[in-house]
Design a protein around this motif. Structure first.
Motif, PDB file in Angstrom:
ATOM      1  N   GLU A   1      34.563  32.008  34.402  1.00  0.00           N
ATOM      2  CA  GLU A   1      35.433  32.613  35.409  1.00  0.00           C
ATOM      3  C   GLU A   1      35.398  34.127  35.322  1.00  0.00           C
ATOM      4  N   CYS A   2      35.593  34.761  36.471  1.00  0.00           N
ATOM      5  CA  CYS A   2      35.691  36.221  36.519  1.00  0.00           C
ATOM      6  C   CYS A   2      36.473  36.576  37.782  1.00  0.00           C
ATOM      7  N   ARG A   3      37.762  36.675  37.641  1.00  0.00           N
ATOM      8  CA  ARG A   3      38.612  36.967  38.787  1.00  0.00           C
ATOM      9  C   ARG A   3      39.015  38.445  38.743  1.00  0.00           C
ATOM     10  N   VAL A   4      38.880  39.078  39.888  1.00  0.00           N
ATOM     11  CA  VAL A   4      38.973  40.534  39.953  1.00  0.00           C
ATOM     12  C   VAL A   4      40.064  40.935  40.929  1.00  0.00           C
ATOM     13  N   LYS A   5      40.777  41.989  40.558  1.00  0.00           N
ATOM     14  CA  LYS A   5      41.732  42.628  41.458  1.00  0.00           C
ATOM     15  C   LYS A   5      41.224  44.042  41.730  1.00  0.00           C
ATOM     16  N   HIS A   6      41.158  44.416  43.004  1.00  0.00           N
ATOM     17  CA  HIS A   6      40.613  45.726  43.346  1.00  0.00           C
ATOM     18  C   HIS A   6      41.299  46.251  44.589  1.00  0.00           C
ATOM     19  N   ASP A   7      41.016  47.500  44.890  1.00  0.00           N
ATOM     20  CA  ASP A   7      41.571  48.108  46.092  1.00  0.00           C
ATOM     21  C   ASP A   7      40.904  47.485  47.315  1.00  0.00           C
ATOM     22  N   PRO A   8      41.704  46.966  48.258  1.00  0.00           N
ATOM     23  CA  PRO A   8      41.093  46.259  49.402  1.00  0.00           C
ATOM     24  C   PRO A   8      40.253  47.159  50.301  1.00  0.00           C
ATOM     25  N   SER A   9      40.451  48.468  50.239  1.00  0.00           N
ATOM     26  CA  SER A   9      39.671  49.357  51.106  1.00  0.00           C
ATOM     27  C   SER A   9      38.300  49.668  50.519  1.00  0.00           C
ATOM     28  N   LEU A  10      38.046  49.247  49.282  1.00  0.00           N
ATOM     29  CA  LEU A  10      36.750  49.473  48.656  1.00  0.00           C
ATOM     30  C   LEU A  10      35.951  48.183  48.646  1.00  0.00           C
ATOM     31  N   LYS A  11      34.666  48.319  48.802  1.00  0.00           N
ATOM     32  CA  LYS A  11      33.795  47.163  48.809  1.00  0.00           C
ATOM     33  C   LYS A  11      33.508  46.748  47.375  1.00  0.00           C
ATOM     34  N   LEU A  12      33.811  45.473  47.072  1.00  0.00           N
ATOM     35  CA  LEU A  12      33.650  44.955  45.718  1.00  0.00           C
ATOM     36  C   LEU A  12      32.318  44.235  45.588  1.00  0.00           C
ATOM     37  N   ALA A  13      31.646  44.485  44.495  1.00  0.00           N
ATOM     38  CA  ALA A  13      30.414  43.775  44.174  1.00  0.00           C
ATOM     39  C   ALA A  13      30.536  43.228  42.762  1.00  0.00           C
ATOM     40  N   VAL A  14      30.300  41.913  42.610  1.00  0.00           N
ATOM     41  CA  VAL A  14      30.382  41.259  41.310  1.00  0.00           C
ATOM     42  C   VAL A  14      28.980  40.803  40.933  1.00  0.00           C
ATOM     43  N   SER A  15      28.520  41.250  39.793  1.00  0.00           N
ATOM     44  CA  SER A  15      27.194  40.865  39.304  1.00  0.00           C
ATOM     45  C   SER A  15      27.335  40.382  37.870  1.00  0.00           C
ATOM     46  N   TRP A  16      26.280  39.722  37.389  1.00  0.00           N
ATOM     47  CA  TRP A  16      26.292  39.153  36.034  1.00  0.00           C
ATOM     48  C   TRP A  16      25.098  39.677  35.248  1.00  0.00           C
ATOM     49  N   LEU A  17      25.324  39.887  33.962  1.00  0.00           N
ATOM     50  CA  LEU A  17      24.277  40.265  33.029  1.00  0.00           C
ATOM     51  C   LEU A  17      24.168  39.186  31.964  1.00  0.00           C
ATOM     52  N   LYS A  18      22.952  38.950  31.519  1.00  0.00           N
ATOM     53  CA  LYS A  18      22.740  38.053  30.376  1.00  0.00           C
ATOM     54  C   LYS A  18      22.046  38.853  29.291  1.00  0.00           C
ATOM     55  N   ASP A  19      22.702  38.915  28.136  1.00  0.00           N
ATOM     56  CA  ASP A  19      22.189  39.720  27.016  1.00  0.00           C
ATOM     57  C   ASP A  19      21.914  41.152  27.458  1.00  0.00           C
ATOM     58  N   ASP A  20      22.847  41.696  28.254  1.00  0.00           N
ATOM     59  CA  ASP A  20      22.830  43.086  28.739  1.00  0.00           C
ATOM     60  C   ASP A  20      21.669  43.382  29.681  1.00  0.00           C
ATOM     61  N   GLU A  21      21.054  42.354  30.250  1.00  0.00           N
ATOM     62  CA  GLU A  21      20.010  42.513  31.257  1.00  0.00           C
ATOM     63  C   GLU A  21      20.449  41.784  32.520  1.00  0.00           C
ATOM     64  N   PRO A  22      20.041  42.267  33.720  1.00  0.00           N
ATOM     65  CA  PRO A  22      20.441  41.595  34.968  1.00  0.00           C
ATOM     66  C   PRO A  22      20.070  40.117  34.933  1.00  0.00           C
ATOM     67  N   LEU A  23      20.995  39.256  35.345  1.00  0.00           N
ATOM     68  CA  LEU A  23      20.808  37.805  35.317  1.00  0.00           C
ATOM     69  C   LEU A  23      20.116  37.348  36.594  1.00  0.00           C
ATOM     70  N   TYR A  24      19.029  36.595  36.426  1.00  0.00           N
ATOM     71  CA  TYR A  24      18.352  35.992  37.575  1.00  0.00           C
ATOM     72  C   TYR A  24      19.065  34.688  37.908  1.00  0.00           C
ATOM     73  N   ILE A  25      19.569  34.579  39.132  1.00  0.00           N
ATOM     74  CA  ILE A  25      20.310  33.399  39.567  1.00  0.00           C
ATOM     75  C   ILE A  25      19.288  32.348  40.015  1.00  0.00           C
ATOM     76  N   SER A  26      19.058  31.373  39.142  1.00  0.00           N
ATOM     77  CA  SER A  26      18.100  30.319  39.464  1.00  0.00           C
ATOM     78  C   SER A  26      18.782  29.216  40.271  1.00  0.00           C
ATOM     79  N   ASN A  27      17.987  28.152  40.594  1.00  0.00           N
ATOM     80  CA  ASN A  27      18.561  27.058  41.385  1.00  0.00           C
ATOM     81  C   ASN A  27      19.495  26.198  40.551  1.00  0.00           C
ATOM     82  N   ARG A  28      19.549  26.416  39.205  1.00  0.00           N
ATOM     83  CA  ARG A  28      20.518  25.694  38.383  1.00  0.00           C
ATOM     84  C   ARG A  28      21.850  26.424  38.296  1.00  0.00           C
ATOM     85  N   MET A  29      21.925  27.579  38.920  1.00  0.00           N
ATOM     86  CA  MET A  29      23.140  28.390  38.824  1.00  0.00           C
ATOM     87  C   MET A  29      23.750  28.585  40.202  1.00  0.00           C
ATOM     88  N   LYS A  30      25.040  28.737  40.197  1.00  0.00           N
ATOM     89  CA  LYS A  30      25.766  28.989  41.437  1.00  0.00           C
ATOM     90  C   LYS A  30      26.747  30.134  41.190  1.00  0.00           C
TER      91      LYS A  30
END
Length: 1295
Positions: free
Chosen positions: A664-693
């Motif tokens: 889980e990763c639930r975020v609260k932010h200012d509604p006037s700003l565009k929010l982007a949520v990304s994931w890292l694995k071992d401090d490297e960008p995570l490739y979202i494969s077909n086993r992930m959602k």
């Protein structure tokens, strides 16, 4: 004679990043890349990044007023801004990205448009080529005298085969015109068809394609660049044509020489321009092998210390290579005939240990071939290379060694050449003068030659005059200070003419190497030349005086939008330009007073800092720049945004292979700003494969595999900030314990590592191996290796290195002469283990120190001493026993020898020193194995004394009712007797111009850091008499006080009236009362009252009342009893209204109060109602008492089957319980003596905890005898209770 021509194809010089700026800044000779260094730009450029353009000062040491202050501000602001950004980055709260540190959102590498204007104005202040901004309005206003930007070198040697080019370029506004002189006479270019001048340039081109001799144009040239504001001059350029004359024809007889005798083969090349490069070869073009026996001298001759038979196997030809013509000329070769006692050239004798004796050559003591005799002298110019040469003969070949009398050779500048026969000292300075001697020695003896070296100096700059940019009416100065040996003379010129023949200027005063300008005007614009010269050379510098009269102008885009995160610190920049320097003020939402203080801080450059952003700080901020020519303003809209926060973070999970995991990763932010949520694995960008959602608030992994194990980081970011949360996913194999059971296992700190072992022992390393302890259900992430040594800090453990949790063996780097002992600590997510048991000890061998102590300082603690301190070296850098320090010191820029002392501690005090003089200091480490490397030289200063002089010519100008400007003359540097900290003004309020008004005469102070000549004192009281004194402050304290100056502040606006009170005695009137202002700041002429009625959102018309200065009361007649009133009261002087105080009338009462305002306690209906209620209550009480007293008396035991015990005290005194059926206690309870109900079967009654004894009252009247000691349960059940006689019973008894 053979003539060889070489064609050289040279690659064009690569243009690096600094080449464009180097060309722009070139003044005279080619500028180095250091010209563009950050220090230079900070010293002389406009600090537009900090938000304001600051024109350069006159230069170091220049005493001009405002321009000097600009330089100091530029330096201060640059460092302050960088320090603040570092603090902001270091103190960034969790969740804030790098984008949140600054208010302006801009991609790196894309400066705003106004930045280019600021950079161009930066170049303007550098004193090199001045670039006018491309803005047409600024171009038309900023006039510029000419400045030379490019010119040929002073000694200009040209190739006779090419056209001649003499460079001269300049810039100015308007563009300058050019003319030349040759040999101090006007050079008429138009009359010579071969000579032309490049378009928009002063560069001369002399074309020889149609014939002509270049030698005809040799001479001394000088370029003049002129526009209507002045004339700039180039250096005097001496034009010479390169020459490569031929060697004269000669027939050389063979040179006959006895074996073992010395020999010199003279080259004597023809004199060329420039001098040719000499080298020796054979006639077959093979180089002559040189060694310490046979070598070429600096004069080109070939020297044989002793001739051997093999030397006649070749001939010897001297070659001269001429640089410009790319030709080599060869002299006829020498042939040798060696006479020997051993006619056979047996090669086996060459390596014989006594080669000369084997060949029958007599051994001789050394003698010098060059220079002759036992002593000689040599002169060298400062900054050049000193080359000393000693060539000696002798058998065997002598060795050469070099020494300096009374000191050591400068190791950082000295190097040996030509097999130690030459000593070269680069970049000679005055301290290199003295006596040097070379020692030539062989086994037969030694001889020495002394060379006395004198260092002279062509002129070099101490203070080069810089372009002076002033506003009308300002003061300034040009300083031309140079040094040399002999002392150079200084000559001033203006627009190319001697200053003595120039028209007189009453605003200009010449004082030796300084020109002082006072009250400059537009007509003062000109270009000044300073020519300083001695017998070894000259320096020529141009510096223009430009007087700018420019109204304020904003440099940044208008109406910027700046968005910042709540609770952050931010700065609003408002870059501006104007002359005189405008003052900048900030306002919020177009109203209110100037923003400064509290949560706001305004820097000297005008930038507004908001220390902690709050919601109420949102709004429109206006910056207004004002000078005597007008004003300009700009607006910045500040929007405050809520921070981005992850309020439900992903948690560490342990999953079985093939299962599904959700992070889980639930975020609260200012509604006037565009929010982007990304994931890292071992401090490297995570490739979202077909086993992930990936969803908005979670990441789901289906069919978990071993490769999915690792750390997962949720990154929630907006364009202003970001927040991070990390969790670790552990994947178990199939045979592992089920997930839910493993997750339930308790986690703990790891057990300590054990069985430490040292292997692979080396001088500077060792391998440490250990066995890990149990991780207690939490994987070990790191191991920390610590060490302890038993010499300097026994028993103290230090961190050595850190290793990943997957290793249990590591190679440790060690320092010499340390008796090591190691231990290991394991770390997991729960915490650290206990340290392991120590390993066995291992001592490394010693060595000389490889470093020296750090943080070496020299500071005076008294006026006649200097304390040298340093940070002592620790155990791992001592490298050997008996660590000590060799401390050396000497006066800077003197010829005195180094003083030295050996110290075992970390300080040494040098006594009997002059006041505040610089010293060169060196501290070198030494132990029993040897000395450390040569230490760096540190500059320290002896102690300071109090300044001996006070600022003079203090001038005061009243700016407004609360501020004054000060201007003074600087004191001479030798009277400061220390480091100038600041000029300080002491001032106090002598009296008020209002009669009978008491004032505090407490002395206040205002400091002006640095070598400034003007400042502003603010926060004064208006309409008052003040006195002021100035002092100079150094590190020791204040100097003597200047002459006391008096000034009077004009009338100002008053402060707010005190104790403004609003009373409402009834619904028809409102009474207002107030007291006079605490600070009238002038003669009060009255009060102004503004009030308006309002009811909810309805607001009535504002009414204004003016009162006399003696009136302090007023009554307002209400228009209606419901509306409220808002009052604003201010006092007035002749200057205007002061600060207003605002109050509101009390809230209206409720409707019942509105209909009847008399005291309710005095109304008849209220009294009658209260009496009726009291009578009704009395009747009800009597009825209740009568009802309770009904019913006959009966023994308690008839109601209960339990008989009374014989010891029951209630039976003895014959008490009975009178009660009614309706008044019976509940089943399972019994009534106590006082009529309360007790639970029979309760074992938890307070009775269980009583102290026994009869009931009694406490001191405070509370009944504490209720509870007795707990009885036996059967006894308790048999007790009978009897109701005490009630007051109603007493009434019946009376009846």
């Amino acid at each position: 004679m053979v003539k060889i021509c070489l064609e050289c194809q040279s690659e064009p010089e690569e243009r690096g990043p600094g080449s464009a700026l180097r060309e722009l800044l070139t003044d005279g000779e080619t500028a180095s890349t250091d010209t563009c260094s950050g220090a230079r730009l900070t010293d002389f450029c406009a600090v537009w990044d900090a938000g304001v353009f600051l024109v350069s000062a006159a230069g170091k040491g220049a005493p001009s007023g405002v321009t000097e202050r600009r330089l100091n501000e530029a330096e201060t602001l640059n460092s302050v801004r960088e320090a603040q950004f570092q603090r902001l980055e270091a103190a960034r709260p969790r969740g804030l990205g790098r984008g949140a540190r600054g208010p302006v959102l801009r991609m790196a590498g894309q400066p705003p448009p106004w930045a280019y204007i600021a950079v161009l104005l930066c170049v303007l202040s550098l004193g090199g080529a001045i670039e006018i901004p491309m803005d047409p309005s600024i171009q038309n206003e900023l006039s510029q005298p000419p400045t030379i930007t490019k010119q040929s070198v002073k000694d200009h040697i040209v190739d006779p085969r090419d056209n001649i080019l003499i460079e001269c370029e300049a810039k100015g506004n308007p563009a300058p015109s050019f003319h030349w002189t040759r040999n101090s006479k006007f050079f008429n270019i138009a009359k010579d068809p071969r000579v032309s001048m490049r378009r928009r340039s002063g560069t001369l081109v002399i074309d020889f394609r149609s014939g002509g001799r270049p030698e005809e144009y040799e001479g001394e040239y000088q370029c003049f660049a002129r526009n209507k504001f002045g004339t700039a001059l180039s250096n005097r350029i001496r034009l010479q044509v390169s020459k490569s004359p031929l060697w004269p024809k000669e027939n050389l007889d063979p040179v006959v020489v006895q074996e073992g005798a010395p020999l010199t083969l003279q080259c004597n090349p023809p004199p060329g321009l420039p001098s040719p490069v000499i080298f020796w070869m054979s006639s077959s073009m093979e180089p002559i092998t040189q060694d310490k026996r046979v070598s070429q001298g600096h004069n080109g001759d070939l020297y044989f210390s002793n001739v051997m038979l093999q030397d006649m196997q070749t001939d010897y030809s001297c070659n001269a290579r001429f640089h410009f013509t790319h030709t080599i000329q060869q002299k006829n070769p020498f042939t040798l005939k060696v006479l020997t006692n051993h006619p056979y050239n047996d090669s086996s004798l060459r390596n014989h240990p006594d080669m000369y004796s084997a060949r029958g050559v007599a051994e001789r003591t050394p003698s010098f071939m060059y220079p002759q005799g036992t002593a000689s002298s040599q002169m060298v110019l400062r900054g050049m290379d000193l080359l000393l040469e000693c060539i000696a003969s002798g058998v065997p070949t002598p060795d050469i060694a070099w020494y300096k009398k009374g000191g050591d050779l400068p190791s950082d500048k000295a190097k040996f050449e030509n097999f130690n026969k030459a000593l070269r000292i680069t970049n000679v300075s005055e301290e290199d003068s003295g006596e040097y001697f070379c020692l030539a020695s062989n086994k037969m003896g030694s001889i020495r030659h002394t060379i006395s070296v004198r260092v002279k100096a062509a002129p070099y700059w101490l203070d080069e005059p810089k372009n002076l940019i002033l506003a009308p009416g300002e003061d300034g100065r040009l300083v031309c200070r140079a040094n040399g040996n002999p002392k150079p003379t200084v000559q001033w010129m203006v627009n190319g003419e001697p200053l003595q023949s120039a028209p007189p200027n009453p605003n200009r005063e010449v004082a030796g190497d300084t020109i002082i300008f006072r009250d400059t005007q537009i007509s003062s614009r000109a270009v000044y030349q300073c020519n300083t010269s001695n017998e070894h050379g000259y320096l020529l510098a141009n510096a223009f005086v430009s007087v700018l009269d420019v109204p304020p102008r904003m440099l940044s885009p208008r109406n910027q939008l700046i968005r910042v995160i709540l609770y952050n610190r931010t700065r609003l920049d408002c870059p501006f330009f104007g002359s005189p320097i405008p003052t900048l003020r900030w306002f919020k939402n177009g109203q209110g007073s100037n923003l400064d203080g509290g949560n706001y801080h305004v820097y000297e450059n005008g930038s507004l800092e908001i220390k902690m952003i709050r919601k109420e700080d949102q709004g429109i901020y206006t910056c207004v720049a004002t000078n005597i020519l007008g004003k300009a303003e700009n607006q910045v809209r500040l929007e405050v945004k809520d921070p981005t926060r992850i309020y439900r973070m992903p948690e560490d999970q342990v999953a079985k292979r093939g299962t599904t995991v959700q992070l889980e990763c639930r975020v609260k932010h200012d509604p006037s700003l565009k929010l982007a949520v990304s994931w890292l694995k071992d401090d490297e960008p995570l490739y979202i494969s077909n086993r992930m959602k990936k969803e908005e608030d979670s990441l789901t992994i289906f069919g978990v595999a071993e490769r999915d194990q690792g750390s997962y980081t949720c990154v929630a970011s907006t364009e202003l900030d970001q927040d991070l949360a990390k969790a670790y996913l552990t994947v178990l194999a199939d045979q592992a314990t089920p997930t839910n059971r493993l997750a339930a296992l308790p986690k703990g700190r790891p057990d300590r590592p054990r069985d430490l072992e040292l292997t692979d022992l080396a001088e500077r390393s060792v391998r440490l191996t250990w066995i890990p302890g149990d991780d207690n259900n939490s994987p070990i992430t790191d191991y920390v290796v610590q060490f302890e040594e038993d010499q300097f800090q026994p028993g103290v453990w230090h961190d050595h290195s850190k290793f990943p949790g997957s290793v249990n063996s590591a190679v440790l780097r060690l320092s010499p002469y340390v008796n090591y002992q190691f231990r290991v600590i394991a770390i997991n997510e729960v915490g650290s283990s206990h340290p392991s048991l120590p390993s066995e000890r291992y001592r490394t061998s010693g060595a000389p120190p490889e470093s020296n102590p750090s943080d070496v300082k020299g500071e005076g603690t008294r006026k006649n001493n200097m304390e040298i301190t340093w940070t002592p070296m620790n155990a791992t850098s001592a490298f050997g026993p008996n660590l000590r320090y060799i401390v050396k010191w000497r006066r800077r820029e003197t010829r005195e020898t180094w003083n030295n002392v050996t110290v075992w501690g970390s300080r040494y005090v040098v006594g009997q020193t002059p006041v505040y003089v610089p010293y060169e200091i060196r501290v070198q480490a030494e132990n029993d194995f040897g000395k450390g490397p040569e230490p760096d030289t540190v500059i320290g200063y002896s102690g300071e004394d109090y300044p001996r002089a006070a600022p003079t010519d203090v001038k005061i100008r009243v700016l407004n009712s609360t501020a004054i400007s000060l201007q003074w003359n600087r004191v001479y540097s030798d009277t400061v007797q220390g480091q100038l900290r600041e000029y300080r003004a002491y001032y106090w309020r002598e009296s008020s111009l209002l009669k009978n008004l008491w004032v505090s005469q407490k002395r206040q102070q205002a400091g002006f850091p640095g070598d400034r000549l003007r400042g502003v004192v603010s926060r004064l009281f208006p309409y008052s008499n003040y006195k002021l004194e100035m002092v100079v402050v150094n590190g020791r304290g204040d100097g003597p006080r200047s002459e006391t100056k008096e000034f009077t502040t004009p009338e100002g606006v008053p402060s707010a009236p005190r104790r403004f009170r609003v009373r409402q005695p009834n619904l028809e009137t409102i009474n207002l009362e107030w007291d006079h202002p605490e600070h009238p700041n002038g003669i009060l002429i009255g009060y102004t009252l503004k009030y308006v009625a309002f009811n909810g959102t309805k607001v009535g018309k504002q009414i204004v009342e003016n009162f006399s200065p003696n009136q302090t009361k007023f009554t307002v007649q209400r228009a209606d009893p419901v509306s409220r009133y808002r009052f604003s009261l201010s006092a007035r002087t002749q200057v205007g209204s002061g600060e207003a105080v605002t109050e509101e009338s009390p809230a209206p009462p409720n409707e019942a109060y509105t209909n009847n305002q008399a005291d309710i306690a005095t109304q008849g209906w209220f009294i009658g109602l209260m009496c009726a209620i009291a009578l009704l209550v009395l009747i009800l009480l009597i009825v209740c008492f009568i009802k309770r007293s009904r019913g006959g008396k009966y023994p308690v035991r008839e109601k209960k089957d339990v008989p009374l015990g014989p010891e029951d005290p209630k039976e003895e005194d014959g008490s009975f319980d009178y009660s009614d059926e309706d008044n019976k206690p509940l089943q399972g309870s019994q009534t106590s003596l006082d009529g309360t109900i007790k639970q029979q079967e309760s074992d938890d009654s307070l009775v269980d905890y009583g102290e026994g004894g009869e009931g009694q009252f406490n001191e405070d009247g509370s009944f504490i005898g209720q509870y007795t000691v707990k009885k036996d349960k059967e006894e308790t059940e048999g007790n009978e209770s009897s109701e005490a006689t009630s007051p109603v019973n007493a009434i019946y008894s009376l009846a």
